[in-house]
Enzyme design. Structure first.
Site, PDB file in Angstrom:
ATOM      1  N   ASP A 282       0.832  -1.202   0.000  1.00 31.63           N
ATOM      2  CA  ASP A 282       0.000   0.000   0.000  1.00 31.63           C
ATOM      3  C   ASP A 282       0.865   1.249   0.000  1.00 31.63           C
ATOM      4  OD1 ASP A 282       0.781  -0.709   2.656  1.00 31.63           O
ATOM      5  OD2 ASP A 282      -0.735   0.635   3.494  1.00 31.63           O
TER       6      ASP A 282
ATOM      7  N   GLU B 129      -0.024  -0.783   5.939  1.00 35.03           N
ATOM      8  CA  GLU B 129       1.090  -0.215   6.704  1.00 35.03           C
ATOM      9  C   GLU B 129       0.977   1.296   6.772  1.00 35.03           C
ATOM     10  OE1 GLU B 129       5.035   1.420   7.743  1.00 35.03           O
ATOM     11  OE2 GLU B 129       3.862   1.788   5.936  1.00 35.03           O
TER      12      GLU B 129
END
Length: 376
Positions: A68, A133
């Site tokens: 991500d 994250e």
């Protein structure tokens, strides 16, 4: 086009704004399965995670990363579209190029090379990836570790691909991180008219002396591996919007970045003691993002990564515990030795994020050398 550059471009082109994965993890799983890895897809909440392994026994050397990325910001401010990988002047531009799709691609390529050269290697080599994250990080590595505890999965050594370098690949590695303790502090007052302060209680006035005391407090002296613990206020909000109304409430966001010289419980207790000593009527909601961790000097992985940087980059790396937090904070409590090694971090989260193509080409060599020295 090289294997690592090709894969990095493919990953950048996928608009995986946290917590979306946009197909990055299935792509990587399929590729590593073809190289003989076992893939386990772990979905918790709305988050996709991937755990791929090669080998059966210990020790377990894991590489850790995330697919991500943060939002691009105004796309018109980019010199080229953020999700169209673009090469200019020896740099690869795109959101996630440095943080951290380049590292993820390098890990994949390094693992492919390693198991091809050493199909019967001792121990287990693995890759743990998450799409959570950059966001709240509740259903990513945090929850994967809970699953690992239940399943009996161990990790002995962990290399995190966060962009660690300052000016050149290998010039700095993270050998630990500070803990992060946040609080949402509500100070209760009594709303009233500014012309009649005797009939009200201004929470701003009440909190001001306590804030000065909190800011002046010496929480600890740090130690040889960490700087002293720091306290910061990131936001204060009070008021109704009218200049003739004493507010009835103040809300402040506070944060401690703390070393191994302090504990989260100790910091909470001391902060609340200061509030009580100043007569503050308060409520506080604490959130511990992670405890501090340190790969102790002389540790096998730490010494190996330092040696790889010296031998392959010609640099004696700075061994730092600075910076923010990383998902390594969830792996370290498993008893793992955790080191962070990745590309230059100068453009991460910025418009026109980029990575040096030369560094990108060299990064799989570093990760493969770590595998060789730890397991081959």
């Amino acid at each position: 086009m090289s294997a690592v550059l090709d894969l990095t471009r493919d990953l950048i082109a996928r608009r995986s704004v946290t917590p979306e994965d946009a197909g990055c993890l299935p792509l990587i799983a399929s590729r590593l399965e073809q190289a003989g890895f076992h893939a386990e897809h772990l979905r918790f909440g709305d988050v996709d995670n991937l755990w791929v392994t090669h080998g059966k026994a210990g020790p377990v050397l894991a590489f850790l990363g995330h697919t991500d990325v943060v939002p691009s910001g105004p796309e018109e401010q980019w010199a080229s579209p953020p999700f169209v990988p673009t090469e200019r002047d020896g740099l690869l531009y795109g959101r996630g190029a440095a943080d951290m799709k380049g590292s993820v691609a390098a890990m994949v390529v390094a693992l492919e090379r390693f198991v091809t050269a050493h199909p019967g290697h001792p121990g287990t080599v693995g890759l743990l990836l998450t799409s959570d994250e950059e966001g709240v990080a509740l259903h990513g590595v945090r929850e994967v570790v809970e699953h690992f505890h239940t399943a009996g999965q161990r990790i002995d050594y962990c290399v995190v691909g966060e962009p660690s370098a300052k000016a050149a690949l290998g010039d700095l590695i993270r050998v630990g991180r500070r803990g992060s303790l946040s609080g949402t502090l509500t100070v209760r007052g009594v709303q009233g008219h500014v012309a009649y302060p005797e009939k009200a209680k201004n929470p701003i006035h009440v909190f001001a002396p306590a804030l000065a005391a909190l800011a002046a407090e010496r929480w600890d002296e740090g130690n040889a591996d960490f700087p002293p613990t720091s306290f910061q206020v990131s936001n204060i909000n009070a008021g109704t919007g009218a200049n003739n109304v004493i507010p009835g409430e103040l809300v402040a966001l506070i944060n401690f970045r703390f070393s191994t010289a302090s504990t989260a419980d100790g910091l909470r207790e001391r902060a609340e003691a200061i509030l009580r000593a100043h007569g503050v009527d308060y409520a506080i909601d604490w959130h511990l993002s992670g405890h501090p961790f340190l790969a102790t000097p002389g540790g096998r992985l730490r010494d190996t990564v330092v040696g790889v940087c010296r031998d392959l980059c010609g640099i004696d790396p700075e061994q730092s515990t600075g910076g923010g937090t990383s998902d390594g904070r969830f792996i370290a409590p498993m008893g793992a030795e955790v080191i962070e090694l990745g590309p230059v971090n100068a453009t991460i989260h910025k418009v026109d994020e980029c990575v040096s193509i030369m560094d990108l080409e060299r990064l799989p060599d570093l990760y493969e050398a770590i595998c060789e020295r730890m397991l081959a």
